[in-house]
Design an enzyme around this catalytic site. Structure first.
Site, PDB file in Angstrom:
ATOM      1  N   LYS A 126     172.750  25.335   1.574  1.00 32.58           N
ATOM      2  CA  LYS A 126     173.504  26.478   2.353  1.00 32.58           C
ATOM      3  C   LYS A 126     174.139  25.531   3.595  1.00 32.58           C
ATOM      4  O   LYS A 126     174.997  24.893   3.338  1.00 32.58           O
ATOM      5  CB  LYS A 126     172.492  27.449   3.201  1.00 32.58           C
ATOM      6  N   TYR A 158     165.125   5.268 -10.794  1.00 32.03           N
ATOM      7  CA  TYR A 158     164.139   5.994 -10.765  1.00 32.03           C
ATOM      8  C   TYR A 158     163.406   6.068  -9.394  1.00 32.03           C
ATOM      9  O   TYR A 158     162.848   7.019  -8.822  1.00 32.03           O
ATOM     10  CB  TYR A 158     163.355   5.693 -11.935  1.00 32.03           C
ATOM     11  N   ARG A 163     169.712  43.397  -1.502  1.00 39.24           N
ATOM     12  CA  ARG A 163     168.623  43.168  -0.616  1.00 39.24           C
ATOM     13  C   ARG A 163     167.851  44.271  -0.070  1.00 39.24           C
ATOM     14  O   ARG A 163     168.115  44.711   1.125  1.00 39.24           O
ATOM     15  CB  ARG A 163     169.136  42.213   0.534  1.00 39.24           C
ATOM     16  N   ASP A 201     161.997  27.000   8.516  1.00 42.62           N
ATOM     17  CA  ASP A 201     162.882  26.933   7.313  1.00 42.62           C
ATOM     18  C   ASP A 201     164.206  26.832   7.802  1.00 42.62           C
ATOM     19  O   ASP A 201     164.854  27.379   8.553  1.00 42.62           O
ATOM     20  CB  ASP A 201     162.553  28.289   6.638  1.00 42.62           C
ATOM     21  N   PHE A 212     164.305  41.301  -9.126  1.00 38.80           N
ATOM     22  CA  PHE A 212     165.642  41.382  -9.076  1.00 38.80           C
ATOM     23  C   PHE A 212     166.554  40.421  -9.861  1.00 38.80           C
ATOM     24  O   PHE A 212     167.823  40.722  -9.829  1.00 38.80           O
ATOM     25  CB  PHE A 212     166.069  41.168  -7.508  1.00 38.80           C
ATOM     26  N   PHE A 268     161.219  35.301   3.078  1.00 38.59           N
ATOM     27  CA  PHE A 268     162.301  35.362   2.333  1.00 38.59           C
ATOM     28  C   PHE A 268     161.438  35.650   0.849  1.00 38.59           C
ATOM     29  O   PHE A 268     160.605  35.373   0.589  1.00 38.59           O
ATOM     30  CB  PHE A 268     162.939  34.123   2.355  1.00 38.59           C
ATOM     31  N   THR A 269     162.212  35.997  -0.267  1.00 39.94           N
ATOM     32  CA  THR A 269     161.791  36.362  -1.554  1.00 39.94           C
ATOM     33  C   THR A 269     160.961  35.177  -1.880  1.00 39.94           C
ATOM     34  O   THR A 269     159.890  35.494  -2.608  1.00 39.94           O
ATOM     35  CB  THR A 269     162.922  36.638  -2.429  1.00 39.94           C
TER      36      THR A 269
HETATM   37  N1  F0G Z   1     164.758  30.039   2.551  1.00 42.72           N
HETATM   38  C1  F0G Z   1     165.814  30.576   2.662  1.00 42.72           C
HETATM   39  C2  F0G Z   1     166.054  31.057   4.113  1.00 42.72           C
HETATM   40  C3  F0G Z   1     166.712  30.759   1.927  1.00 42.72           C
HETATM   41  O1  F0G Z   1     167.862  31.552   2.032  1.00 42.72           O
HETATM   42  C4  F0G Z   1     166.625  30.456   0.284  1.00 42.72           C
HETATM   43  C5  F0G Z   1     167.445  30.682  -0.575  1.00 42.72           C
HETATM   44  C6  F0G Z   1     165.470  29.335   0.013  1.00 42.72           C
HETATM   45  C7  F0G Z   1     164.388  29.355   1.257  1.00 42.72           C
HETATM   46  C8  F0G Z   1     165.106  29.205  -1.043  1.00 42.72           C
HETATM   47  O2  F0G Z   1     166.112  28.164  -1.461  1.00 42.72           O
HETATM   48  O3  F0G Z   1     167.414  28.794  -3.167  1.00 42.72           O
HETATM   49  O4  F0G Z   1     167.084  26.516  -2.507  1.00 42.72           O
HETATM   50  O5  F0G Z   1     165.463  27.396  -3.716  1.00 42.72           O
HETATM   51  N2  F0G Z   1     168.485  31.343  -0.641  1.00 42.72           N
HETATM   52  C9  F0G Z   1     169.429  31.766  -1.575  1.00 42.72           C
HETATM   53  C10 F0G Z   1     170.267  33.143  -1.216  1.00 42.72           C
HETATM   54  C11 F0G Z   1     168.974  31.976  -2.983  1.00 42.72           C
HETATM   55  O6  F0G Z   1     171.032  33.387  -2.073  1.00 42.72           O
HETATM   56  O7  F0G Z   1     170.180  33.360   0.087  1.00 42.72           O
HETATM   57  P1  F0G Z   1     166.497  27.691  -2.712  1.00 42.72           P
END
Ligand code: F0G
Length: 467
Positions: free
Chosen positions: A251, A65, A374, A208, A440, A117-118
């Site tokens: 990624k 832990y 997208r 990021d 989405f 980003f979303t």
């Molecule tokens: N920042 C970027 C540039 C991303 O592409 C993503 C996630 C996140 C933050 C959030 O990270 O998914 O680990 O919580 N991108 C995924 C995609 C979801 O399919 O492009 P996460």
């Protein structure tokens, strides 16, 4: 470079089965089951082929832990690769964004960035902030040869800070290979200029770094003066300019997890108290020890030239196949996917009828390939409940690292050419179930009229009923 030692079987469900599957999924590719998918190009996130060394490291995981040795192995890697002393682990990228929002974004604040980003936008908005996208005009040109469409427009940045007042700027965020406009990188020159502008105003710079190795790979290829530098050196240079980075480990690092890292004691100390509240204890932050071990290896491996370029080179190959067939795609090729330009592909479908959502469903129907919408479907409504038209309407065909072979891209290009020839058969879609945030993911749609059945019939005429 590498060879393939473990494979996973996939099945091409016949087109009638695909029609049933996409109907059951409410025309939302997120809601498909993988048993119904031939090539899964939804995302490059958490779907990459890991190395034998990463898998081996997972067996060494020290499950504790608190105080796990796995954490300290990741800390060593972060210090070496990113050059940052402080590490705050998080279960994935959006968890890191949540911690940053919780700590630094106050109601009325603005957060300038090269593009949103979303999940980033959702967290910053929920904290009461407003995201400002300060890209140069070239960023939205889908037929471009500009090497750095992820650059920030410095004039717009200066004006935005002047208008808001520096005290109301949470921080400036630069996303490595801006996901939503086609995985386009920023240059080191631009990053330095951004830093020079904001540092005297007491504003800090966040990168990021989810796709940091790809951005570094593009800098090496495209920015004058970097051809002889290693990806590792370029990653370090980026981090030396930034004040703090966070990332989705799913990624470039090729695991499942996330982190925040910095050399700034003040920033670290401000975030740290929230880590055990939202994520987990300081030495695991919601990640499993196994993934922490794999990340400690992956973060080093991502700086090897052929690893950093593994998806970028495949994307370039895929994009060039489609360009040769006149299928409209985003250029230059970017860092995480090949992007179809839905506004050019089906220019008869208006934005009010979600062209990218319609096209991604049509791609699945006619190929078994799962992509991701997208476009406007990925934009939540404004506070008055109006749709917010997206800058671009893209279908993202993601290229997970080291997963597909050239023949997969050739298959995809052949089917996409067929669909392009039958594009007039594709119509719009509309929501019948719509969640209030990040709609989405779970929203359900249906065709505005039945265009799917005739498309399937045309497909069967050319390919038979088995494909
Ligand atoms: N920042 C970027 C540039 C991303 O592409 C993503 C996630 C996140 C933050 C959030 O990270 O998914 O680990 O919580 N991108 C995924 C995609 C979801 O399919 O492009 P996460």
């Amino acid at each position: 470079m590498h060879k393939v030692r473990i494979v996973q079987k996939v099945r091409l469900a016949p087109v009638r089965e695909r029609l049933r599957a996409i109907e059951d999924a409410g025309y939302n590719t997120f809601l498909l089951r993988t048993r119904d998918i031939f090539l899964d190009m939804l995302t490059d996130s958490g779907t990459n082929a890991m190395t034998d060394r990463q898998q081996a490291a997972m067996l060494m995981a020290d499950d504790a832990y608190a105080g796990s040795e796995s954490f300290y192995r990741l800390l060593d890697s972060v210090r070496e690769v990113l050059g940052y002393q402080y590490l705050l682990p998080a279960h994935q990228g959006r968890a890191a964004e949540h911690l940053l929002a919780k700590t630094f974004v106050k109601p009325g604040h603005v957060i300038p960035m090269n593009y949103h980003f979303t999940t980033t936008k959702a967290h910053f908005n929920l904290a009461g902030g407003t995201v400002l996208e300060l890209y140069a005009p070239e960023a939205l040109n889908t037929q471009s040869s500009h090497p750095f469409k992820g650059n920030m427009d410095l004039g717009r940045l200066e004006a935005a800070i002047r208008e808001a007042g520096p005290a109301n700027v949470s921080f400036v965020r630069m996303e490595a290979t801006t996901n939503l406009i086609g995985g386009q990188p920023f240059s080191l020159e631009n990053l330095r200029q951004v830093k020079a502008l904001i540092e005297p105003l007491g504003i800090f710079l966040v990168v990021d770094a989810s796709l940091i190795s790809e951005n570094a790979y593009f800098i090496r290829q495209r920015e004058p003066g970097y051809a002889d530098k290693s990806v590792a050196q370029i990653v370090r240079e980026i981090m030396d300019v930034a004040d703090l980075c966070y990332l989705s480990g799913r990624k470039s690092c090729m695991v499942r997890g996330g982190l925040i890292a910095t050399n700034r004691t003040d920033l670290h100390d401000a975030i740290r108290p929230w880590l055990p509240v939202y994520e987990g204890f300081f030495t695991y932050g919601g990640m499993s020890s196994k993934e922490i071990e794999a990340m400690a290896v992956g973060i080093r491996e991502m700086t090897e030239l052929e690893v950093a370029g593994s998806s970028a080179d495949a994307i370039q190959y895929f994009v060039n196949l489609l360009l040769a067939k006149d299928v409209p795609v985003v250029t230059p090729p970017g860092g995480l996917a090949c992007h179809l330009d839905a506004m050019r592909f089906i220019d008869h479908v208006p934005q009010t009828e979600y062209p990218a959502a319609a096209l991604v469903a049509a791609v699945y129907l006619t190929s078994g390939i799962r992509g991701m919408e997208r476009g406007t479907m990925s934009m939540d409504r404004d506070s008055e409940g109006n749709d917010v038209p997206s800058d671009l309407e893209l279908v993202r065909l993601a290229v997970p690292r080291r997963v597909f072979t050239m023949s997969h891209y050739q298959y995809a290009a052949d089917r996409l050419r067929w669909l392009y020839e039958h594009r007039k058969m594709i119509g719009g879609v509309e929501f019948y179930e719509e969640p209030p945030v990040l709609r989405f993911f779970a929203g359900r749609m249906r065709p505005k009229y039945d265009w799917a059945t005739p498309l399937v019939e045309a497909f069967e005429k050319d390919f038979g009923t088995e494909m």
